[in-house]
Design a protein around this motif. Structure first.
Motif, PDB file in Angstrom:
ATOM      1  N   UNK A   1       0.773  -1.266  -0.059  1.00  0.00           N
ATOM      2  CA  UNK A   1       0.085  -0.015  -0.064  1.00  0.00           C
ATOM      3  C   UNK A   1       0.895   1.403   0.157  1.00  0.00           C
ATOM      4  N   UNK A   2       1.983   1.325   0.755  1.00  0.00           N
ATOM      5  CA  UNK A   2       2.715   2.485   0.853  1.00  0.00           C
ATOM      6  C   UNK A   2       3.733   2.740  -0.698  1.00  0.00           C
ATOM      7  N   UNK A   3       3.915   1.374  -1.034  1.00  0.00           N
ATOM      8  CA  UNK A   3       4.882   1.484  -2.212  1.00  0.00           C
ATOM      9  C   UNK A   3       3.977   2.106  -3.461  1.00  0.00           C
ATOM     10  N   UNK A   4       2.556   1.838  -3.533  1.00  0.00           N
ATOM     11  CA  UNK A   4       1.915   2.245  -4.743  1.00  0.00           C
ATOM     12  C   UNK A   4       1.686   3.749  -4.399  1.00  0.00           C
ATOM     13  N   UNK A   5       1.644   4.249  -3.132  1.00  0.00           N
ATOM     14  CA  UNK A   5       1.724   5.705  -2.864  1.00  0.00           C
ATOM     15  C   UNK A   5       3.010   6.378  -3.268  1.00  0.00           C
ATOM     16  N   UNK A   6       4.022   5.656  -3.082  1.00  0.00           N
ATOM     17  CA  UNK A   6       5.337   6.299  -3.147  1.00  0.00           C
ATOM     18  C   UNK A   6       5.576   6.431  -4.727  1.00  0.00           C
ATOM     19  N   UNK A   7       5.244   5.458  -5.492  1.00  0.00           N
ATOM     20  CA  UNK A   7       5.463   5.555  -6.861  1.00  0.00           C
ATOM     21  C   UNK A   7       4.623   6.603  -7.349  1.00  0.00           C
ATOM     22  N   UNK A   8       3.558   7.272  -6.699  1.00  0.00           N
ATOM     23  CA  UNK A   8       3.225   8.535  -7.253  1.00  0.00           C
ATOM     24  C   UNK A   8       3.587   9.729  -6.814  1.00  0.00           C
ATOM     25  N   UNK A   9       4.484   9.586  -5.871  1.00  0.00           N
ATOM     26  CA  UNK A   9       4.993  10.932  -5.235  1.00  0.00           C
ATOM     27  C   UNK A   9       6.362  11.295  -6.058  1.00  0.00           C
ATOM     28  N   UNK A  10       7.387  10.257  -6.131  1.00  0.00           N
ATOM     29  CA  UNK A  10       8.603  10.239  -6.880  1.00  0.00           C
ATOM     30  C   UNK A  10       8.593   9.377  -7.986  1.00  0.00           C
ATOM     31  N   UNK A  11       9.582   9.709  -8.786  1.00  0.00           N
ATOM     32  CA  UNK A  11       9.634   8.724 -10.047  1.00  0.00           C
ATOM     33  C   UNK A  11      11.007   7.993 -10.223  1.00  0.00           C
ATOM     34  N   UNK A  12      11.940   7.958  -9.343  1.00  0.00           N
ATOM     35  CA  UNK A  12      13.196   7.356  -9.583  1.00  0.00           C
ATOM     36  C   UNK A  12      13.833   7.213  -8.234  1.00  0.00           C
ATOM     37  N   UNK A  13      14.889   6.051  -8.091  1.00  0.00           N
ATOM     38  CA  UNK A  13      15.706   5.995  -6.963  1.00  0.00           C
ATOM     39  C   UNK A  13      16.329   7.154  -6.787  1.00  0.00           C
ATOM     40  N   UNK A  14      16.805   8.041  -7.598  1.00  0.00           N
ATOM     41  CA  UNK A  14      17.493   9.182  -7.424  1.00  0.00           C
ATOM     42  C   UNK A  14      16.502  10.305  -6.580  1.00  0.00           C
ATOM     43  N   UNK A  15      15.470  10.453  -7.132  1.00  0.00           N
ATOM     44  CA  UNK A  15      14.498  11.375  -6.505  1.00  0.00           C
ATOM     45  C   UNK A  15      14.115  11.036  -5.375  1.00  0.00           C
ATOM     46  N   UNK A  16      13.952   9.433  -5.050  1.00  0.00           N
ATOM     47  CA  UNK A  16      13.521   9.171  -3.756  1.00  0.00           C
ATOM     48  C   UNK A  16      14.334   9.101  -2.716  1.00  0.00           C
ATOM     49  N   UNK A  17      15.830   9.152  -3.048  1.00  0.00           N
ATOM     50  CA  UNK A  17      16.887   9.235  -2.436  1.00  0.00           C
ATOM     51  C   UNK A  17      16.815  10.668  -1.656  1.00  0.00           C
ATOM     52  N   UNK A  18      16.909  11.641  -2.665  1.00  0.00           N
ATOM     53  CA  UNK A  18      16.800  13.208  -2.654  1.00  0.00           C
ATOM     54  C   UNK A  18      15.893  13.575  -1.440  1.00  0.00           C
ATOM     55  N   UNK A  19      14.591  13.053  -1.924  1.00  0.00           N
ATOM     56  CA  UNK A  19      13.439  13.750  -0.870  1.00  0.00           C
ATOM     57  C   UNK A  19      13.786  13.070   0.376  1.00  0.00           C
ATOM     58  N   UNK A  20      14.224  11.752   0.489  1.00  0.00           N
ATOM     59  CA  UNK A  20      14.463  11.037   1.847  1.00  0.00           C
ATOM     60  C   UNK A  20      15.274  12.032   2.624  1.00  0.00           C
ATOM     61  N   UNK A  21      16.641  12.253   2.014  1.00  0.00           N
ATOM     62  CA  UNK A  21      17.715  12.773   2.799  1.00  0.00           C
ATOM     63  C   UNK A  21      17.268  14.086   3.067  1.00  0.00           C
ATOM     64  N   UNK A  22      16.518  14.910   2.223  1.00  0.00           N
ATOM     65  CA  UNK A  22      15.928  16.355   2.509  1.00  0.00           C
ATOM     66  C   UNK A  22      15.188  16.206   3.824  1.00  0.00           C
ATOM     67  N   UNK A  23      14.430  15.172   3.939  1.00  0.00           N
ATOM     68  CA  UNK A  23      13.373  15.237   5.086  1.00  0.00           C
ATOM     69  C   UNK A  23      14.119  14.756   6.391  1.00  0.00           C
ATOM     70  N   UNK A  24      15.048  13.731   6.255  1.00  0.00           N
ATOM     71  CA  UNK A  24      16.009  13.423   7.199  1.00  0.00           C
ATOM     72  C   UNK A  24      16.812  14.620   7.958  1.00  0.00           C
ATOM     73  N   UNK A  25      17.294  15.616   7.048  1.00  0.00           N
ATOM     74  CA  UNK A  25      17.949  16.598   7.656  1.00  0.00           C
ATOM     75  C   UNK A  25      16.994  17.654   8.181  1.00  0.00           C
ATOM     76  N   UNK A  26      15.993  17.539   7.833  1.00  0.00           N
ATOM     77  CA  UNK A  26      14.883  18.605   8.326  1.00  0.00           C
ATOM     78  C   UNK A  26      13.994  18.058   9.643  1.00  0.00           C
TER      79      UNK A  26
END
Length: 219
Positions: A156-181
């Motif tokens: 369920x989380x994966x299906x939604x996640x694919x609607x938010x970002x489109x690549x492993x690179x974008x996933x990592x970028x957004x996750x790192x941004x959130x982690x820092x914040x």
């Protein structure tokens, strides 16, 4: 002090759900799970790889096996204790009930605000959805969730996640941004470096399966 929208979201996500758990402070010793005859042979092996890749950078930083669901072999007794320790150290989770309440809270929050960028920005959605996949697999190894429950949550989380970002690179970028914040700058840098190491490895986990894999629920 005025609480800004950003601070409100940060507090909401980092502190996570706060439940009345005073009577449940002792770590649950014996967990009763519902009967579940699901086995891994029923699950698409590409989906297994995808779930592992989603959590890979974080698991790499923690010294876990990035190619195992939850970071350990199911038959490794260390995995159960490590994940239980992680849950009560980092999440204030002491039992199956605690974990299920946390998953429900997080999933409802994302679904309720999914279409509203002002309420929950991209990095916040990635933060919640990636963590849902991570704690579902950890919950399975900790003995708090059945395999079916862990896979249903991750799917369920994966299906939604694919609607938010489109690549492993974008996933990592957004996750790192959130982690820092939401947590700390140094931890975010460590996860960014881990992603880059894994991305550039000769047998990269990110090359083993595409981010846009069609997620199939075969169970």
């Amino acid at each position: 002090m005025k609480i800004t929208t950003g601070l409100r979201i940060a507090l909401m996500l980092v502190l996570a759900p706060i439940f009345d758990r005073e009577e449940r402070r002792k770590l649950e010793k014996h967990t009763r799970l519902p009967k579940d005859n699901l086995r891994w042979k029923t699950v698409d092996p590409e989906l297994y790889k995808w779930f592992c890749a989603v959590a890979a950078a974080n698991r790499e930083v923690n010294g876990l096996n990035i190619r195992k669901f939850g970071g350990f072999s199911k038959w490794n007794p260390v995995g159960k204790e490590w994940n239980r320790q992680m849950f009560y150290d980092c999440w204030d989770i002491y039992s199956r009930q605690d974990l299920i309440e946390t998953i429900q809270f997080m999933m409802e929050q994302v679904r309720d605000d999914f279409a509203d960028q002002e309420k929950l920005p991209k990095e916040a959605k990635v933060w919640q959805l990636q963590r849902l996949i991570q704690i579902a697999s950890s919950g399975y190894l900790a003995g708090y969730l059945t395999l079916r429950e862990a896979l249903n949550t991750s799917y369920a989380a994966g299906v939604l996640l694919q609607q938010v970002v489109r690549s492993w690179e974008e996933l990592a970028s957004e996750y790192v941004k959130a982690y820092k914040q939401y947590l700390d700058e140094e931890g975010g840098k460590e996860r960014q470096a881990a992603y880059q190491r894994l991305r550039d490895a000769s047998h990269s986990i990110y090359k083993a399966v595409p981010f846009d894999l069609q997620l199939k629920k075969t169970w």
